[in-house]
Enzyme design. Sequence first.
Site, PDB file in Angstrom:
ATOM      1  N   LYS A  61     -31.412  11.791  -0.405  1.00  0.00           N
ATOM      2  CA  LYS A  61     -29.512  11.582  -0.313  1.00  0.00           C
ATOM      3  C   LYS A  61     -28.617  12.088   0.878  1.00  0.00           C
ATOM      4  O   LYS A  61     -28.009  12.842   1.085  1.00  0.00           O
ATOM      5  CB  LYS A  61     -29.425  12.377  -1.597  1.00  0.00           C
ATOM      6  N   HIS A  66     -39.128   8.182   0.896  1.00  0.00           N
ATOM      7  CA  HIS A  66     -38.785   9.311   1.170  1.00  0.00           C
ATOM      8  C   HIS A  66     -40.488  10.410   0.830  1.00  0.00           C
ATOM      9  O   HIS A  66     -40.077  12.020  -0.050  1.00  0.00           O
ATOM     10  CB  HIS A  66     -38.173   9.589  -0.493  1.00  0.00           C
ATOM     11  N   SER A  88     -24.766  15.158  -3.635  1.00  0.00           N
ATOM     12  CA  SER A  88     -25.196  14.016  -3.718  1.00  0.00           C
ATOM     13  C   SER A  88     -26.246  13.365  -4.885  1.00  0.00           C
ATOM     14  O   SER A  88     -26.141  12.629  -5.420  1.00  0.00           O
ATOM     15  CB  SER A  88     -25.507  13.274  -2.050  1.00  0.00           C
TER      16      SER A  88
END
Length: 286
Positions: A42, A98, A127
């Site tokens: 995010k 990620h 988010s």
Amino acid sequence: FTKHKIFTCNNFYLPEFVAKSLEKFKQFQVRQDDIWIVSFPKSGTTWVQELVYLIENECDFKKATQDSIENRSPFFDYPSPGLKHIENIKTKRIIKTHLPYCFLPDEVEKKAKVIYIVRNPKDVTVSYYHFTNLSTQAQFTGNFYDFTKLFIEGKVPYGPWWSHVNDYLAKKDVHLINYEDLHTRPFEVIKELSKYLGKNLSDDQIKSIIDWCSFDNMKKNPAVNYEWYKELGLYKKNGHFFRKGKIGDWLNHFAVDDSQKIDDIVEKKLQKKLDFNYGICNEDLN
Ligand code: A3P
């Protein structure tokens, strides 16, 4: 928290599908011309994926609509499309991940280009919380305060946020992009990014990329807006991946003491000083 169990590895919290593939990730063959786009979830990854694709393809906007963003820059950690698929890509690869630095394949930093995106952790929290409500894969049932508590404890998937960020900030060959800078001075950020990628774009090309990648344009672009995830049952129908795309939405969500706790994390745990534009927020919040 998610349909996949969460494991701790090297003090990071990882979804099951990541934790069980760590050895395979390490052994993945990196290529000299790979581009790796890395972030804590995010932080603006999708935005940067589209920028990088357009820079690499010298503003071939038509090409950018012919395939979805997840095919053009596959998600390394996720079971789909999977490592075999990524290994077999014949053309230059743009890979999204990620993963914390310690779990990246060997030699990534030495061989490939690595771009790391960092965003104000309060906006990341907001988010991420909304994302857990959008995704059918997440099973988090708490409210925003519960989620923030977990974020502050470092117990959200891929957390702790500060360890994730610190490990990349420490690498000298990683190209850092700050989400807030991309908002406030997109021209310079994209120019620096193009230079890092070895491309010399004209001012007009950069301007056209800024326009193409504006929040509103990406939100209505069916190649990037992930609305197809609703048909696949991966997202609920009543929300959008392109949610707000602002600096400072945390002001609409955070309790004062939690905000202070995150300020303390930034102050005490981050090893470098980063400017998150805490004072600036986009107009028309809410
Ligand atoms: P919000 O939930 O605050 O709106 P990621 O791609 O890493 O999952 O990050 C998603 C976040 O980046 C979302 O934040 C999304 O709206 C924002 N984002 C994506 N594209 C953007 C763009 N072109 N401009 C501004 N924000 C963008």
